[in-house]
Design a protein around this motif. Sequence first.
Motif, PDB file in Angstrom:
ATOM      1  N   SER A  14      55.263  67.399 100.024  1.00 12.11           N
ATOM      2  CA  SER A  14      54.632  68.878  99.990  1.00 12.11           C
ATOM      3  C   SER A  14      55.766  69.712 100.819  1.00 12.11           C
ATOM      4  CB  SER A  14      53.174  68.787 100.600  1.00 12.11           C
ATOM      5  OG  SER A  14      52.388  68.089  99.983  1.00 12.11           O
ATOM      6  N   GLU A  43      51.458  67.403 108.923  1.00 18.18           N
ATOM      7  CA  GLU A  43      52.196  66.392 108.284  1.00 18.18           C
ATOM      8  C   GLU A  43      53.317  65.512 109.110  1.00 18.18           C
ATOM      9  OE1 GLU A  43      53.458  68.023 104.529  1.00 18.18           O
ATOM     10  OE2 GLU A  43      51.753  67.149 103.703  1.00 18.18           O
ATOM     11  N   SER A  83      53.959  57.238 102.770  1.00 17.75           N
ATOM     12  CA  SER A  83      53.769  57.772 101.532  1.00 17.75           C
ATOM     13  C   SER A  83      52.176  57.470 101.232  1.00 17.75           C
ATOM     14  CB  SER A  83      54.700  57.458 100.463  1.00 17.75           C
ATOM     15  OG  SER A  83      54.252  57.855  99.050  1.00 17.75           O
ATOM     16  N   THR A 128      54.500  61.705 102.417  1.00 15.55           N
ATOM     17  CA  THR A 128      53.332  62.489 102.932  1.00 15.55           C
ATOM     18  C   THR A 128      53.055  62.816 104.393  1.00 15.55           C
ATOM     19  OG1 THR A 128      51.917  60.683 102.578  1.00 15.55           O
ATOM     20  CG2 THR A 128      52.301  62.259 100.838  1.00 15.55           C
TER      21      THR A 128
END
Length: 204
Positions: free
Chosen positions: A49, A94, A115, A138
């Motif tokens: 992201s 994150e 991840s 992530t």
Amino acid sequence: MHQLYQKPLDRALTLSLVAAGIVLAVTLSVTSTSQAMASHGDLGWVWGSNTWASSGVYDHTVASGWYTAIITATVDWRLNTAITPNFQSSGTREHHYYDGSYGASGVRGWANVYSGLTGCASGGTVTGNCNKTNTTATMSLLYLNNDVSPSAAEKVKVASHELGHAYGLSHSHPSSCWPQAVMNISVWDDDITAVDIGHVAELY
């Protein structure tokens, strides 16, 4: 294996050190041809992201100086490259920075990258479980070592270097001489340089 960063003993010795690892600092700006010749590679993943809103950086540190260093590192990456970490005190988180007493071995920091529930890197070592063609990272847990007494400039380098690893950047490996770069473990720079910018451009 991508191991943790150790501070070079002196400038003469740095040219003989070829280690795989993470981080540290002086402020220099370099645009030499040696930077353009540097080869970068990656750690096997890209960030999932990569937007201002969803790539949040959060500070859990308690020792003096890390807060400012983390903000500086976050802004430097965002303003100079295509990656967009965003320092924030609430909302989506994150990238998580932690500091602690991790031993006076010379190791300054490391990145654990995930991840989902799959570990891409653990204890500063790439696991090989993540492939950028079908895996995006992530979450990252970035650890900063207080036991090696980092200076203010070194803290910026450590924070910036570890965040670079979270985004999948490996260490800079020049074809001729060691260039100044945040992702270089032997020649110090706490500013993002042309080498780092090229590194991000190759991956993103």
